[in-house]
Write an enzyme that holds these catalytic residues in place. Structure first.
Site, PDB file in Angstrom:
ATOM      1  N   HIS A 276       5.945  46.006  10.677  1.00 27.02           N
ATOM      2  CA  HIS A 276       6.485  47.155  10.062  1.00 27.02           C
ATOM      3  C   HIS A 276       8.285  47.356  10.206  1.00 27.02           C
ATOM      4  O   HIS A 276       8.924  47.142   9.420  1.00 27.02           O
ATOM      5  CB  HIS A 276       5.996  48.450  10.479  1.00 27.02           C
ATOM      6  N   GLU A 277       8.575  47.230  11.498  1.00 24.01           N
ATOM      7  CA  GLU A 277      10.057  47.163  11.793  1.00 24.01           C
ATOM      8  C   GLU A 277      10.690  46.153  11.496  1.00 24.01           C
ATOM      9  O   GLU A 277      11.842  46.423  11.057  1.00 24.01           O
ATOM     10  CB  GLU A 277      10.306  47.864  13.396  1.00 24.01           C
ATOM     11  N   HIS A 280      11.782  46.285   7.922  1.00 23.97           N
ATOM     12  CA  HIS A 280      12.986  47.315   7.941  1.00 23.97           C
ATOM     13  C   HIS A 280      14.096  46.197   8.054  1.00 23.97           C
ATOM     14  O   HIS A 280      15.016  46.315   7.416  1.00 23.97           O
ATOM     15  CB  HIS A 280      12.856  48.362   8.893  1.00 23.97           C
ATOM     16  N   GLU A 306      10.926  51.753   3.204  1.00 22.25           N
ATOM     17  CA  GLU A 306       9.618  51.754   3.425  1.00 22.25           C
ATOM     18  C   GLU A 306       8.658  50.608   2.808  1.00 22.25           C
ATOM     19  O   GLU A 306       7.851  50.350   3.261  1.00 22.25           O
ATOM     20  CB  GLU A 306       9.178  53.263   3.332  1.00 22.25           C
TER      21      GLU A 306
HETATM   22 ZN   LIG Z   1       9.083  52.690   8.368  1.00 22.54          ZN
END
Ligand SMILES: [Zn+2]
Length: 511
Positions: A276-277, A280, A306
């Site tokens: 997830h990170e 980003h 996101e």
């Molecule tokens: Zn996030």
């Protein structure tokens, strides 16, 4: 009337000065980000007081730079000088976004800004206490003040004639997106999600054994780093460290800082937070260095940000093809034997279960958690819901949407930090991210063909290059809704997310 050559020359000089000042403000802001990273990753607890003074000084200097009268003069000069004639040119995009943020910042009275900062810090402190005691009454006076302040803030900022106060606040997180826009896509999403959950309830839930294997932390650290590198996070321009709450920070596209966290029996959680990170982080690394410090070098919105994290976490990281690669590469970690090992991993990563806590929710029910909050925020800001009635309204929302009974405030309306930090209008960006992720991903598959075939052999660069080119490199050229049309040819819709969830979960649950 076309501007004269002289006016254009002076507009160009004004633009150069404007960009210079805005870049200075960005240097202050990015220095603050580095201090924030340090605070979460490295700083001893004793440093907290001095650090908060350092950060508030930087925030104040940045605010002063960006709200100086000179910025307003320069913007007006640039706008009069024809620099925005081609609306998609970098100068026009920068001017459009700088005008928008300048107007917003200067519409807020200084005492309201100061009061908001003070209230956020006091309310957050009380919220921590109230959550510990699971007692909403202890937080109620603060939430009353927060709602009151945010309603005044919305009044200062204004909202569209056919809109509502919530719109004014959401503009900070998802520019150009109103509650009405959100509702238009949330409503079909809500009913299809509920129908899907009803179906899954009659199916066979996958086995969770692979979720609970114990993996030594050192082994987990090596594995998640290897995965982040394999999917395309560039470690010559970024780092991965550990913090209590995973986040993506940093100072520049060439210095992106990710964090994750580990638990001995939580390798799959560490893996999905890291992916997830890293999603980003790859967005940040994909912004163009030449535009850093200006809107053309900045992310579109929280929802689009996101979408990048969710796509790598979910569409990629929770696919069967990815699990096959993961099992081939790190199978010894899971200790899963036999030809169905990857399938069991895939099942464990995709269990769906309505529950109480948003941050622990699976990718399907997560969106229902968001909708409950969105509904309450709108009513609080319109004055249709009294703060005293928040716990009851929350619990009712959970009963109706997720079919679960909330046993106490800690696992109910006190679970999130956002409201205590004076943030309303933020929650929907999580679900918008899921929706954009699914729609972008569907388009990537249409254009790139069999992505999953590549994942089986550890090949992820096609998707990453596509995102770099279609989304990251454009900075804020398009608003989120326009970017969606530019990339996928269609406005945002609930269909791609639902098709993706139904297509994956129904066969998994055999319904
Ligand atoms: Zn996030």
């Amino acid at each position: 009337v076309s501007p004269t050559a002289t006016a254009r020359r002076s507009a160009t000089a004004a633009y150069d000065e404007l960009i210079h000042r805005v870049r200075d403000a960005h240097l202050l802001g990015s220095t603050g980000s580095l201090l924030h990273w340090d605070q979460e990753v490295m700083m001893p607890p004793g440093g907290v007081e001095h650090r908060s003074r350092q950060m508030s000084l930087l925030a104040r200097l940045q605010h002063e730079t960006l709200t100086a009268d000179r910025i307003g003069e320069l913007l007006a000069e640039c706008e009069a000088g024809g620099l925005a004639d081609d609306p998609m040119s970098p100068a026009a995009v920068n001017l459009r976004e700088l005008r928008r943020t300048y107007d917003r910042r200067t519409r807020l009275p200084a005492d309201l800004v100061a009061e908001e900062a003070r209230l956020a810090s006091v309310a957050q402190h009380h919220w921590v206490e109230a959550r510990k005691e699971s007692d909403f009454q202890r937080f109620r006076p603060d939430l009353t003040r927060v709602v009151d302040l945010l309603r005044r803030k919305a009044e200062c900022l204004g909202w569209p004639a056919d809109g509502e106060p919530w719109d004014a606040l959401a503009e900070d997180f998802e520019p150009g997106c109103t509650a009405r826009d959100v509702e238009a896509v949330f409503e079909p999403l809500r009913s299809r999600l509920r129908a899907l959950l009803d179906q899954l309830r009659g199916g066979t839930p996958p086995d969770l054994a692979a979720r609970r294997v114990r993996v030594p932390l050192e082994r987990q650290r090596e594995a998640v780093r290897a995965v982040a590198e394999q999917i395309g996070f560039d470690f010559t321009r970024g780092r991965l460290d550990t913090s209590a709450h995973p986040f993506c920070g940093g100072t520049h596209c060439n210095d992106v800082r990710l964090t994750t966290r580990f638990r001995e029996d939580g390798f799959l959680d560490a893996l999905s937070s890291t992916m997830h990170e890293a999603g980003h982080g790859m967005y940040e690394q994909g912004l163009l260095a030449e535009h850093v410090g200006t809107p053309m070098g900045d992310a579109v919105s929280l929802g689009i940000h996101e979408s990048q994290s969710r796509m790598w976490e979910n569409q990629v990281g929770r696919s069967l093809a990815f699990c096959e690669w993961l099992n081939a590469r790190f199978g010894s970690i899971f200790g899963l034997k036999g030809p169905d090992a990857a399938r069991r991993l895939f099942g464990a990563a995709n269990r769906v279960e309505p529950d109480l806590i948003r941050v622990e929710a699976d990718e399907a029910t997560y969106n229902l958690h968001v909708m409950v909050r969105f509904d309450l925020e709108r009513r609080l800001l319109r004055g249709d819901l009294d703060v005293a009635d928040v716990p009851e309204a929350w619990n009712q929302g959970y009963r109706a949407s997720l079919g679960v009974e909330v046993p106490d405030d800690a696992r109910g309306c006190l679970q999130d930090v956002h409201w205590s930090g004076c943030m309303m209008g933020y929650f929907p960006t999580y679900t918008l991210g899921n929706l954009y992720a699914a729609q972008f991903y569907r388009q990537a598959r249409r254009e790139l063909g069999d992505l999953e075939g590549g994942y089986r052999t550890g090949r992820f660069q096609d998707l990453k290059a596509w995102l770099n080119q279609r989304i990251h490199a454009h900075g804020q050229r398009h608003r989120a809704a326009d970017l969606c049309v530019a990339v996928t040819g269609e406005p945002l819709s609930a269909d791609p997310l639902m098709e993706y969830l139904e297509g994956k979960l129904r066969p998994l649950y055999r319904v």
